[in-house]
Every structure is written in C-alpha cells, then in structure tokens.
Design a protein around this motif. Structure first.
Motif, PDB file in Angstrom:
ATOM      1  N   PHE A   9       0.840  -1.208   0.000  1.00  0.00           N
ATOM      2  CA  PHE A   9       0.000   0.000   0.000  1.00  0.00           C
ATOM      3  C   PHE A   9       0.875   1.258   0.000  1.00  0.00           C
ATOM      4  N   MET A  10       1.937   1.211   0.794  1.00  0.00           N
ATOM      5  CA  MET A  10       2.823   2.364   0.894  1.00  0.00           C
ATOM      6  C   MET A  10       3.500   2.632  -0.456  1.00  0.00           C
ATOM      7  N   ALA A  11       3.900   1.564  -1.131  1.00  0.00           N
ATOM      8  CA  ALA A  11       4.533   1.713  -2.443  1.00  0.00           C
ATOM      9  C   ALA A  11       3.557   2.346  -3.431  1.00  0.00           C
ATOM     10  N   MET A  12       2.290   2.002  -3.330  1.00  0.00           N
ATOM     11  CA  MET A  12       1.285   2.615  -4.216  1.00  0.00           C
ATOM     12  C   MET A  12       1.207   4.115  -3.964  1.00  0.00           C
ATOM     13  N   ARG A  13       1.246   4.512  -2.699  1.00  0.00           N
ATOM     14  CA  ARG A  13       1.184   5.949  -2.374  1.00  0.00           C
ATOM     15  C   ARG A  13       2.435   6.667  -2.873  1.00  0.00           C
ATOM     16  N   VAL A  14       3.596   6.036  -2.690  1.00  0.00           N
ATOM     17  CA  VAL A  14       4.845   6.700  -3.070  1.00  0.00           C
ATOM     18  C   VAL A  14       4.940   6.840  -4.588  1.00  0.00           C
ATOM     19  N   THR A  15       4.569   5.775  -5.310  1.00  0.00           N
ATOM     20  CA  THR A  15       4.752   5.789  -6.769  1.00  0.00           C
ATOM     21  C   THR A  15       3.553   6.368  -7.500  1.00  0.00           C
ATOM     22  N   LYS A  38      -8.368   8.911   4.920  1.00  0.00           N
ATOM     23  CA  LYS A  38      -7.183   9.221   4.128  1.00  0.00           C
ATOM     24  C   LYS A  38      -5.896   8.807   4.848  1.00  0.00           C
ATOM     25  N   ALA A  39      -6.025   8.093   5.943  1.00  0.00           N
ATOM     26  CA  ALA A  39      -4.845   7.679   6.708  1.00  0.00           C
ATOM     27  C   ALA A  39      -3.967   6.744   5.880  1.00  0.00           C
ATOM     28  N   THR A  40      -2.693   6.640   6.281  1.00  0.00           N
ATOM     29  CA  THR A  40      -1.786   5.765   5.548  1.00  0.00           C
ATOM     30  C   THR A  40      -2.049   4.290   5.841  1.00  0.00           C
ATOM     31  N   SER A  41      -2.847   4.003   6.861  1.00  0.00           N
ATOM     32  CA  SER A  41      -3.204   2.626   7.219  1.00  0.00           C
ATOM     33  C   SER A  41      -4.349   2.704   8.195  1.00  0.00           C
ATOM     34  N   ASN A  42      -5.055   1.563   8.388  1.00  0.00           N
ATOM     35  CA  ASN A  42      -6.095   1.560   9.427  1.00  0.00           C
ATOM     36  C   ASN A  42      -5.542   1.091  10.768  1.00  0.00           C
ATOM     37  N   GLU A  82      14.342   7.438   4.199  1.00  0.00           N
ATOM     38  CA  GLU A  82      13.858   8.548   5.008  1.00  0.00           C
ATOM     39  C   GLU A  82      12.846   9.427   4.262  1.00  0.00           C
ATOM     40  N   GLU A  83      13.025   9.554   2.939  1.00  0.00           N
ATOM     41  CA  GLU A  83      12.143  10.484   2.209  1.00  0.00           C
ATOM     42  C   GLU A  83      10.688   9.997   2.149  1.00  0.00           C
ATOM     43  N   PHE A  84      10.438   8.711   2.492  1.00  0.00           N
ATOM     44  CA  PHE A  84       9.068   8.199   2.449  1.00  0.00           C
ATOM     45  C   PHE A  84       8.351   8.336   3.789  1.00  0.00           C
ATOM     46  N   VAL A  85       8.978   9.025   4.736  1.00  0.00           N
ATOM     47  CA  VAL A  85       8.498   8.918   6.121  1.00  0.00           C
ATOM     48  C   VAL A  85       7.025   9.292   6.280  1.00  0.00           C
ATOM     49  N   ARG A  86       6.560  10.286   5.526  1.00  0.00           N
ATOM     50  CA  ARG A  86       5.169  10.703   5.707  1.00  0.00           C
ATOM     51  C   ARG A  86       4.178   9.801   4.995  1.00  0.00           C
ATOM     52  N   LYS A  87       4.689   8.827   4.268  1.00  0.00           N
ATOM     53  CA  LYS A  87       3.809   7.828   3.635  1.00  0.00           C
ATOM     54  C   LYS A  87       3.784   6.532   4.441  1.00  0.00           C
ATOM     55  N   MET A  88       4.490   6.505   5.561  1.00  0.00           N
ATOM     56  CA  MET A  88       4.597   5.256   6.330  1.00  0.00           C
ATOM     57  C   MET A  88       3.324   4.944   7.094  1.00  0.00           C
ATOM     58  N   PRO A  89       3.021   3.652   7.258  1.00  0.00           N
ATOM     59  CA  PRO A  89       1.930   3.242   8.149  1.00  0.00           C
ATOM     60  C   PRO A  89       2.427   3.100   9.578  1.00  0.00           C
ATOM     61  N   GLY A  90       1.534   3.187  10.538  1.00  0.00           N
ATOM     62  CA  GLY A  90       1.869   2.851  11.923  1.00  0.00           C
ATOM     63  C   GLY A  90       2.462   4.002  12.695  1.00  0.00           C
ATOM     64  N   ARG A  91       2.626   3.748  13.992  1.00  0.00           N
ATOM     65  CA  ARG A  91       3.102   4.803  14.880  1.00  0.00           C
ATOM     66  C   ARG A  91       4.584   5.072  14.683  1.00  0.00           C
ATOM     67  N   GLN A 126       1.579  12.216  13.749  1.00  0.00           N
ATOM     68  CA  GLN A 126       0.304  11.510  13.918  1.00  0.00           C
ATOM     69  C   GLN A 126      -0.703  11.868  12.841  1.00  0.00           C
ATOM     70  N   ALA A 127      -0.459  12.954  12.117  1.00  0.00           N
ATOM     71  CA  ALA A 127      -1.417  13.340  11.077  1.00  0.00           C
ATOM     72  C   ALA A 127      -1.482  12.295   9.967  1.00  0.00           C
ATOM     73  N   ARG A 128      -0.554  11.318   9.940  1.00  0.00           N
ATOM     74  CA  ARG A 128      -0.657  10.213   8.971  1.00  0.00           C
ATOM     75  C   ARG A 128      -1.729   9.213   9.387  1.00  0.00           C
ATOM     76  N   GLU A 129      -2.072   9.206  10.679  1.00  0.00           N
ATOM     77  CA  GLU A 129      -2.768   8.053  11.257  1.00  0.00           C
ATOM     78  C   GLU A 129      -4.282   8.204  11.276  1.00  0.00           C
ATOM     79  N   GLN A 130      -4.947   7.053  11.494  1.00  0.00           N
ATOM     80  CA  GLN A 130      -6.404   6.978  11.374  1.00  0.00           C
ATOM     81  C   GLN A 130      -7.143   7.888  12.340  1.00  0.00           C
ATOM     82  N   HIS A 131      -6.601   8.122  13.542  1.00  0.00           N
ATOM     83  CA  HIS A 131      -7.384   8.915  14.499  1.00  0.00           C
ATOM     84  C   HIS A 131      -7.426  10.381  14.094  1.00  0.00           C
ATOM     85  N   ILE A 132      -6.564  10.808  13.172  1.00  0.00           N
ATOM     86  CA  ILE A 132      -6.626  12.172  12.656  1.00  0.00           C
ATOM     87  C   ILE A 132      -7.094  12.187  11.200  1.00  0.00           C
ATOM     88  N   ARG A 133      -6.459  11.388  10.356  1.00  0.00           N
ATOM     89  CA  ARG A 133      -6.755  11.503   8.927  1.00  0.00           C
ATOM     90  C   ARG A 133      -7.893  10.604   8.466  1.00  0.00           C
TER      91      ARG A 133
END
Lengths: 443, 497, 134
Positions: free
Chosen positions: A145-151, A322-326, A284-293, A312-319
């Motif tokens: 999933f992360m690779a899909m977001r990055v590419t 559109k979160a990077t993972s559930n 490191e450049e993918f950090v904002r596309k990463m899942p999890g804490r 935390q803005a990547r995560e489900q409780h905020i985004r």
C-alpha cells in the motif's frame, strides 16, 4: 465475583448517589426487547486453582518442547530467548500501560520504542523505522500500500513465488477490493531469475516484493532484483530475516526501498503463531507515507530531551479515511522484547547467533544428504533453513521424523508432483539432535 | 530516589567490547562460512548495535518502566480504552509449557489441547455476540473491522451486487473510515443529532442500493446506547445493506444485550479491552470477529472445527471456510492474547460477565454523578460504561481539558481521553471500568474538584511532578528526529570516554 | 486579518475552501488565507505538487499538516503548475508568518479568461470567515 470491588453496601450507596433504585435501572437506555433476558450460555466459572488445572490439562494435550525437537521453520523459529527479555517484558509498568498518547505519563514506553526504532535502523541500515506492525504478512501488505502511495501506481504489485505463501495470500486478500492486481512471478529454480522479473515489471508496477532469505531458505539475487524494480520506477520491498543480518548484507546495502520482516526471531516465543512483530523500515524520504506509529525526539518546556508520538497526522485517528493505514493497536510489547533482545545480543552476539544457525543448518543439510540420501530440492545457497526433497511424499517424511521425536516442516509444494519439507536449524539445536534426526531418517 | 542516568539512551551507554548474550562455540565441524554464503551476500561487518552488559540493559529498561503510568500502578480512566485489571494468572497460564512453545506448523494431532481452547473461545464469543460465525484471526480491532468489511464485500460479490459505500456516524473511531478505505469502499460520514446519536434523517438520505455496510459503535463513543438501534438496523437491511457493530464498548453490555440481537450482522471484539488482554503500551491486541451464519463461509481461514469421534469424544481441526476471503495475517492469530481472553471468560462465566458490565456501568454512573456539578455532561445524567464531560465552560477562565488532564497526573491519576469524540467541545472521556473501588472513584472526583479550584496559570504549567512537562510536539513534527544518531566524533567527546 | 495586507487583499480572489488567488497576466499565484492558517494552528508540514502537473479547478494539489490535523489544498482554478514554493517545505512557519506574501504555495499558468465561478472577493470572503468562526 472475580476482580470486583464494590460490596453490596457500597453498591447501594453508589446507586443512591446516582439516583437509581437498582443496577438493572442503569440499563434503561437499552430497550427491553433488545435485552438478552437470560444468562449467557457459557461454561461455569472457575477459581484460580481450577483454571490452572484446566489449562494445564489442555497444555498437556499439546506436544511442545522438549518432548519434540523443533526443526520447524517457515516464518516462526525456535530461537533462544535470554531470561532478561522475559524479565523486562514482565514489568507490569510496561505491559499494563496503554498506547503512549499522554507523553508525560509514558516516557518509559516512548523512549523504549524510540530505541526500538533506532535498533531496527541499525539492523537494516534503513533511514527510518516505525514502532511496529502486526506481523510479517501484514507488514508486506502495508509495504505494498505504501509503495502505491509513493509511486502513484495503484494497478499492479509483483510478488515472487518464493515469498512465504501465507504472506502472498495476505497481500492478495488485502488488495482484492482496491482493484490492484497481484502478479506472482514464478521461481522454479528456488530463487528468482532477474530476466524473468524484468519482463513482468512495467510502468504500472508499484513494487516488487522479494523475501530474502526466501521461503525456501535460499538467498535471492537481491542487488539485481532491487535494481530491476527501480529501473521500472517501482519500489523494491524486501522481507528479511532479522537474525540473518548478523551475517548477511543489510537491506540498505542492496538498495531496498522498504524493508519489512517478521520479527518473531528477536526474542518472541512461538506461542502457536502470535502475537509476533511486524517490522517496517524505509528510506527517510518516504516517512510521511509510512503506516503505523512513529516515536520522535523533542524537548519539553524545561528543555529536557523527551519523546512523543510523532507525525500523527498520517494516522487513522486524525486523517480517518485518508490515513496511511487503518492500524491503531500495534505490537508494542513485542517491540519492547525485540529491543531488549537486540540490546543484549549486540553486534557480536548477533553475529554468533547467525553463524551458529548457518553452520548447524549446513551441517544438517550435509548429513541428511550424505547419510539419509535426502537431497536438497533447490541447489542454492541458504542461511538457516532449506527444503529437502521428499521422494515418498512430505507426509511420510514428516511422520517418520515425528515418530522419532522431531518436527519438520512446513510442507513446500514445488510444482507438479514435487514435494519438499522445510528443515530449519537454529542456534539452539545441538549436533546430537541433528545426528539423531539424520539417523531417524536414514533408511 | 530517581536514577538520574535512567534517561540516557542505550546507545549512549555503549562501550566497545562489552557483551551480554554469549553463545556457545559451534559443536559441528568447523568450516569457512564463505563456502556456503557467497561473498556478495555477506555483510562487511555486523550491524552497529550498541555494546552493553546484561546488568546495564536490565537497569536501563527497569528504570524506564518507572517513568510509565500503568494499570498496575495507577487509576487509568482512559475513555474508550477499557483499562481494567490484567489478572496475573493469565500471564502464568499463557506462559505454560505446551502453550507458549508451540510452533504454528505443528501437526493438528499434536496441538489438540490448543485447538480445543481456541474452538471453545470461538463458541463463547459467538454466544456473547449472538452471531454464530467466528474468526479469531484478526490481530486487533481495526483488523477485525477490515476483515468483516472484506467478508461483506465477498458476500455482496457472490450475489452479483456492487455496493460501494460504507456509512458511519461522525462520532466513529478513526479506524472505521480508515478500514473502509483499505477495503476499497467509499466513505460516507453521517451527522449526529445534538445529543450525539445517529441522525435517522441523515442516514435515510444516504442509504441506497449502493450502501454496503453501516458501521456503528454501540454503546456509542459518548457512552450512550443508540435509542433507535432497531430502526437503524431495519433501515439498513431494507436497502440490502449490512450492519457492523464496532465492539469497542462491549464492556458495557456483555451479558445484557447482544449485537446479533439488536440488529448487527457483524462485530469485532477487542480482547485486549473487554477481556483484559494487557495493552502492552500499544499492543498486541486481538480483534476476533463474529458474523451471521450466511457470512460464515466467507471468513478468513483457518477456523477451528470439531468432529465427533466414532469412539466418543471429539477431535479438533483447522479448516478454511468454503468461499473464504483468504487470510488477513500469517498463522492462526494472536494466540497469546486469545489464551488470556479465554482464561478471563472461563474465570468469570456468565454471571461474572454480567456483574462485570453492571459494575462498569455503575462505576461510570457514580463518577458521572460525582463530577457533573463541575464538569457538565452534555449527554445527560446517565451513561453506560463511560461518559464524555465537557470542559468548555472553563474556557473563559482560560482552562482547557488538556490542562486538567495534565494536572491529574500530579495527583497520581492517568488522564482521561481528551478531545475525542470530536462532536463534544473540550471533551473529557472517562471510563473507570469495573475493577476500581468506590474509594478510588471518590479520590479521583476529589482531585478534579481540587484542580478546578486551582489557579489557571498553575494549571497551564502542569504536570509539575511528572518526569517531563508538555513536550514540544510542533518541533517534533516539523523537524522529525525518529532515531538516535551518533554525534560526530570530536576530541572532547573522545576525551569524555 | 493583518492590516498591512489590507491593500493587497483587494486584488485577491478567494475560494470557499480558504485558498486565495492573485492573477498576474496568465499566471495565478495561489496561497491559503490568514484565517485558514490561524485555524490550522502550528503548521508542521506542507506538500506541494511538482511543476508540470495539470490541475482542474477544485482539484486537490497538496496538503498542509499541523500536529493534530491535516487539510487538503484545492486549486481555485484550472492550470498547469509552473512553480512551487519549495522554501515552505524547509520552513513551514513562513506560511503562518506571511500567508499572502512569502507564504504563497504555487504558481499556475492559466488560460484566459479565468472562470470566477464560485470564487469570492475580499469582502465576501470576510463575511464567510465571520460565519465560520461562530
């Protein structure tokens, strides 16, 4: 009643404070027709003595160690766990704490997880690690999933056939609803043929998933495979064995973009399949596309170094959608075990453990071939496990070993009539155990 | 008596040449590794992990542990998290030989006791849910949601239906929309009524032939049972959709009402909440799901089935359902947590579970009654297992929910959940659980009253007694430092060593 | 809103999603309003598109993040990205400090005439903000 405090007199006083006549009245919100109206049909309650006796009875009907010597592999291994790992993980300040949202009340966990992230970066050479995922299979799915977001490519993911079959199935299950094809690239020789891989990768492919050492224990041509993925504009996702890195090149050494793993080998008991530990580290450049804490270092009002849940803005409780993972609950306590384990082993211990696995596995493979006439299914370099060809079927081989007190497996279907059985040899296995296994399988 | 070295990082303690774990010499004939592992696969040197002794690793982590609050040391009224006591017997029993040392690929015949335990767990969860099909595979609640949504999608597909939308109220946990998105659905967020319930009119306008699933937490995140649950389920079923119950709040209703009886077609359990698998500072959990019988054949595999032996008794087996969606993880599930949940259910039994919910609800209502004079609860003076108070009225004094939360730490209480759900301004979500005494609840209430009499400026600087105070989260996020890096070597640092 | 930008604001158009737009010939400069910046609180991260990307009116072109929120950025008009303000990535605080000047986000090459459908002038936008802040 177990674990309850309120005496009848206290209950009465509390109900008076609430202004309710009975406990039942507190449930008035639930319409009567929706109430169960009968006791649940469950087994009768047990006291601690009875429960322990019951559990011991169930456990006695399982065959664990040392009745059976474990040569089983395929993603779960009987590695040694130093006592200090259990001691630290048994600290109830760790295991009865919640997710460290409230930083002032959680510096212990936060610092331990920050150290975990650092240790995983040191282990893999990657730029950044998250604070854990569920286990090895979902770690691969999250990486896809992360690779899909990055590419920005959402239509195709390529996975080698030599990746753990359960991981492949997890990826297929996860991706089935989002319209992304999972293309499995055959590995008839036990490892990938880079030319065949290049033919499958195209400008629609989000990532190539490689396992190294792979499900058959064999070493993949990682440098060629990561280069092939990157030449197609796809990411190279590598699922590695953390213990192998005492000996083998690190994922960053062969230019992996995302490195994932089953972390069970790092001080986590086998416990019939879980809880284990999903690792995910990446550039490191993918950090904002990463899942999890992710845990980050910062300072408090007094300028003291401290740690917080970060990005935390990547995560489900905020985004939310559109979160990077559930993922929410992760495997914190298992990450703590892994951190303690790696701290105890250090570079020298990790190398010793890896070398022992490698030496013993090669001794076992050599003896099985020479004495028992069991040849390897694939003629490839391997690390700590290998597939022996089972000429009379896998079931018969496993059964012969079992009768002599040894567990082998799981079964490897190698296409056509060919069947093999995985044999994993950890640092815990002694030469005597290996020799006895070989003797038991010698016709 | 705090150890002032305790917040040094492992890496700062490292000294070249120190060792903790040492492995025995190889007992197999010596041979050069190069003969087996080609050079291109070898690392030039092992990873640059820290070099430490066992005593310092142990002292390090034990000291770190003392910087945490935990259920074993503090009252932890974190709303929506069900921080109840984690019985010690579970730790011992989950660590038994024959439980903790089983490999997941052992033959079925060698793990009959484990399979019987897991089968019984499936049966008990089915009874508690009122839904007969159970999969123990999901690793956590969020994965349970995803699994159930994939099961629903497979069922619709089998009927030739294309349904694209998942609906949920705005008070839902973030995992609901996130799971729906991972499962490939479009998300539709519904409005709540002013009291925080599902808005039936808004639900009606969004329901249609494209509705796949309506996800609802019941009791909801405000600690209230949906008064129109029957109508909601009827409306969703009328358009051919399915109802998903987020089981995060089962601690309120276990043994009282069952999701399967109030209209749910699918639900997950949070074993690490309701059935007291410890939270582990973030996990692991276990998120089994229960579904209606027509969905059972789509569950991920394996599940445990039972066969009667001709000679009497049973044997237990791993089976993949006929039209399974596949797998959502490797191996069986988070068995270690499921074993703890099993121990809990076997300890409590039916009467114990009912008393659990009754006392959880009693404790919450009692605390609500003690607090509402200073912290209004917009949803009224009754609740289920938790309630959401609002600190909105303190704004004019310049005091926020966060200030109260931080100051509570000084009184030795973990903070409630703050700023969730989003539908209540300055929300403070309080869930005491049943494993707390009236004395503790009284002390907590006294602390809140004392705090609200304190000076606002003093509260802004809270906590005063915690190891740290108000970390700079903006700096953390703007300039992320996510791992330790070695400081550049300089003459001074070399000298310092 | 800040007084020292009062003159400039008259030259701007606003979207209901709080982006502003200034036209210089066929180049539109786009940013987000002071009101948006204030309500997002401390910005920590900004993601902007690469030059060359073609945007439709109303399309998401990037996002801004604070510690506890994330918001999409919508292009008020159609066009092709010619420049992104890469300095903001290094120092997101600049956007908060100067949303109408150094805190601009992207420049688009647009086809003239630009459709003003759905866009507000400074006075109308001020009224929108007044209703939203209640």
């Amino acid at each position: 009643m177990a674990y309850l405090f309120n005496t009848a007199a206290q209950q009465r006083r509390m109900l008076d404070a609430v202004g309710a006549a009975t406990l039942d009245e507190l449930f008035d919100q639930i319409p009567a027709k929706l109430r169960l109206g009968r006791p649940l049909d469950l087994p009768p309650p047990l006291t601690e003595i009875e429960l322990e006796s019951h559990l011991r009875g169930l456990a006695a009907r399982n065959v664990g160690q040392p009745e059976r010597v474990c040569f089983l592999g395929g993603g779960s291994y009987d590695h040694f766990i130093p006592a200090a790992v259990d001691a630290i993980a048994s600290r109830s300040e760790f295991y009865t704490a919640y997710t460290p949202y409230q930083a002032e009340a959680s510096q212990g966990s936060l610092q331990a997880f920050f150290e975990f992230q650092t240790l995983i970066c040191q282990l893999t050479g990657m730029g950044v690690s998250n604070a854990s995922l569920y286990e090895g299979g979902t770690a691969v799915s999250e990486a896809a999933f992360m690779a899909m977001r990055v590419t920005g490519r959402h239509k195709k993911v390529a996975v080698l056939e030599s990746v753990h079959p359960e991981y492949r199935l997890v990826v297929e299950t996860y991706l089935q609803q989002v319209g992304c094809d999972v293309v499995v690239i055959p590995t008839p020789g036990g490892i990938a043929a880079p030319d065949a891989v290049r033919q499958v990768l195209d400008d629609q492919t989000a990532c190539l998933v490689v396992q190294h050492p792979n499900f058959f224990g064999a070493l993949e041509p990682t440098r060629e495979l990561t280069a092939a993925a990157q030449a197609a504009g796809a990411l190279a996702v590598v699922s590695f064995d953390p213990l192998s890195l005492g000996l083998l090149a690190r994922p960053a050494d062969y230019a992996a973009d995302i490195a994932v793993a089953e972390g069970q080998a790092l001080g986590i008991p086998m416990q019939y399949g879980g809880p284990y530990l999903g690792l995910l580290a990446c550039r490191e450049e993918f950090v904002r596309k990463m899942p999890g804490r992710l845990i980050g270092q910062t300072v408090d009002r007094m300028g003291r170094r401290c740690f917080v849940l970060n990005l935390q803005a990547r995560e489900q409780h905020i985004r939310r959608e559109k979160a990077t993972s559930n993922i929410c609950t992760n495997q914190g306590l298992m990450a703590l075990r892994a951190a303690v384990y790696l701290a105890l082993l250090g570079p020298a211990g990790l190398r010793e453990a890896a070398e022992l696995c490698c030496r013993k596995a090669h001794y076992a493979a050599g003896q099985l071939a020479q004495r028992a006439g069991l040849r390897l299914l694939f003629d490839q370099p391997f690390f700590k496990e290998f597939v022996v060809h089972a000429p009379h079927g896998a079931a018969s081989l496993i059964s012969r070993a079992r009768q002599a007190g040894f567990d082998l497996g799981p079964v490897v279907a190698a296409g056509g009539e060919r069947e093999g059985v995985l044999v994993a040899v950890t640092e815990k296995r002694s030469r005597d155990e290996i020799d006895r296994l070989v003797a038991a399988l010698t016709p | 008596m705090r150890n002032l070295q305790s917040t040094q990082l492992l890496f700062e303690c490292s000294q070249p040449g120190r060792r903790a774990a040492v492995f025995p010499a190889a007992d197999v004939p010596p041979q050069a590794i190069d003969e087996w592992i080609p050079c291109e696969h070898r690392a030039a040197s092992p990873p640059p992990l820290p070099e430490l002794t066992e005593p310092e690793v142990v002292r390090h982590f034990v000291n770190l542990s003392t910087l945490n609050m935990s259920v074993d040391t503090h009252f932890y009224p974190l709303g929506s998290c069900t921080m109840k006591y984690n019985p010690k017997r579970h730790e011992r029993l989950a660590g038994l030989h024959g439980i903790v040392d089983l490999h997941p690929s052992q033959p079925e015949a060698d793990v009959q006791g484990m399979l019987e335990l897991l089968y019984t767990m499936q049966e008990m969860l089915a009874e508690i849910a009122g839904l007969p099909g159970v999969s123990l595979q999901p690793a956590a609640g969020a994965q349970g949601e995803l699994t159930a949504l994939l099961v629903a999608a497979a069922w619709f597909r089998s009927r030739g239906e294309t349904r694209t939308k998942v609906l949920f109220p705005d008070s839902a946990h973030g995992t609901n929309p996130a799971s729906a998105a991972v499962a490939g659905f479009d998300c539709v967020q519904l409005k709540s009524t002013p009291r925080g319930f599902v808005d039936l009119a808004d639900l009606k306008t969004h329901l249609g032939s494209d509705t796949a699933v309506f996800m609802v937490t019941n009791p909801n995140t405000l600690g209230q049972f949906e008064p129109n649950m029957t109508e909601i389920a009827q409306m969703v079923h009328d358009v051919g959709g399915l109802v998903y119950i987020d089981g995060a709040n089962m601690n309120a209703i276990t043994g009282v009402a069952r999701p399967g009886d109030f209209g749910g077609d699918m639900q997950h359990f949070n074993v690490h909440k309701t059935f007291t698998g410890p939270h582990g500072a973030g996990g692991p959990g276990a998120g089994p799901i229960a579904v209606r019988s027509f969905l059972t054949e789509f569950l991920p595999g394996p599940i445990v089935t039972r066969r009667e032996r001709p000679t009497g008794g049973f044997t237990w087996h791993l089976t993949t359902p006929a039209r399974s969606i596949g797998r959502v993880r490797s191996f069986f599930g988070n068995v270690g947590i499921l074993v703890r949940g099993y121990c809990y259910l076997r300890t409590l039994g039916a009467a114990g579970l009912l008393a659990m919910s009754q006392n959880a609800v009693l404790n919450a209502n009692y605390l609500l009654a003690r607090l509402q004079d200073v912290l209004p609860v917009p949803q009224g003076d009754r609740c289920m297992h938790e309630f959401v108070a609002s600190a909105k009225g303190l704004k004019e004094r310049g005091v926020s929910a966060m200030d109260i939360a931080k100051r509570l730490l000084d009184f030795g209480f973990h903070a409630p959940t703050v700023y969730f759900p989003l539908v209540v301004a300055e929300a403070m979500m309080i869930e005491p659980t049943e494993t707390e005494s009236k004395e503790t609840l009284d002390a907590f209430s006294d602390a809140i009253h004392a705090i609200l009499a304190e000076d606002a400026a003093f509260l802004h600087d809270a906590p005063h007694a915690a190891p740290i105070c108000r970390p700079d989260e903006v700096r953390a996020a703007r300039y992320p430092i996510l791992k330790w890096t070695a400081p550049p070597a300089s003459p001074e640092t070399a000298h310092a060593h | 809103m800040k007084d020292d930008h009062a003159m400039d604001l008259q030259l701007l158009l606003f979207a209901k999603t709080h982006e502003w737009l200034r036209l210089d010939g066929d180049v539109a400069t786009i940013g987000i309003s002071d009101f948006a910046v204030q309500s997002l609180t401390d910005l920590v991260y900004i993601e902007l598109p690469q030059p060359g990307r073609v945007l439709k009116a109303g399309e998401v072109f990037g996002e801004v993040e604070s510690v506890k929120a994330a918001s999409d950025l919508y292009s008020p008009v159609a066009g092709t990205v010619v420049e992104s303000n890469t300095k903001l990535a290094e120092d997101p605080a600049q956007l908060s400090a100067s949303p109408y000047e150094t805190g601009w986000l992207i420049r688009l090459k647009v086809s003239l005439p630009v459709s003003r459908a759905g866009l507000l002038d400074a006075e109308e936008y001020k009224r929108l903000c007044a209703t939203e802040s209640h």
